[in-house]
Motif scaffolding. Structure first.
Motif, short mmCIF file in Angstrom:
data_model
loop_
_atom_site.label_atom_id
_atom_site.label_comp_id
_atom_site.label_asym_id
_atom_site.label_seq_id
_atom_site.Cartn_x
_atom_site.Cartn_y
_atom_site.Cartn_z
N LEU A 9 0.85 -1.19 0.00
CA LEU A 9 0.00 0.00 0.00
C LEU A 9 0.88 1.24 0.00
O LEU A 9 1.84 1.32 0.78
CB LEU A 9 -0.89 0.03 1.24
N VAL A 57 -7.10 -0.46 3.30
CA VAL A 57 -6.97 0.96 2.96
C VAL A 57 -7.77 1.80 3.96
O VAL A 57 -7.28 2.82 4.46
CB VAL A 57 -7.43 1.22 1.51
N ALA A 67 -4.31 6.37 1.43
CA ALA A 67 -3.61 5.16 1.05
C ALA A 67 -4.25 4.57 -0.20
O ALA A 67 -5.43 4.79 -0.47
CB ALA A 67 -3.65 4.14 2.18
N GLY A 68 -3.46 3.79 -0.91
CA GLY A 68 -3.96 3.08 -2.09
C GLY A 68 -2.99 1.97 -2.45
O GLY A 68 -1.85 1.94 -1.99
#
Length: 70
Positions: A9, A57, A67-68
């Motif tokens: 992430l 996430v 976040a991703g």
């Protein structure tokens, strides 16, 4: 038990100290076996039968970071 899935992430603005806090938060989730922070990212090993990527996430977002998936 399902084999853990590894995901990376990206976490905007997260330094190493904050990463430790985010990692501890993720490790408190059932099914998360590892959370290894680095500057701007965190590697998570989790049980996909217990969580989706979006669950992880969202957990990071509760700590105040965007976040991703990388």
């Amino acid at each position: 038990m399902t084999k853990p899935t590894r995901i990376l992430l990206g976490v905007r603005g997260m330094n190493r100290e904050a990463g430790e806090r985010v990692a501890a938060h993720l490790l408190a989730l059932p099914g998360v076996s590892r959370a290894t922070p680095d500057d701007g990212q965190i590697e998570v090993h989790y049980d996909p039968s217990q969580h989706t990527v979006m669950d992880l996430v969202r957990a990071v977002r509760t700590q105040g970071f965007l976040a991703g998936m990388l």
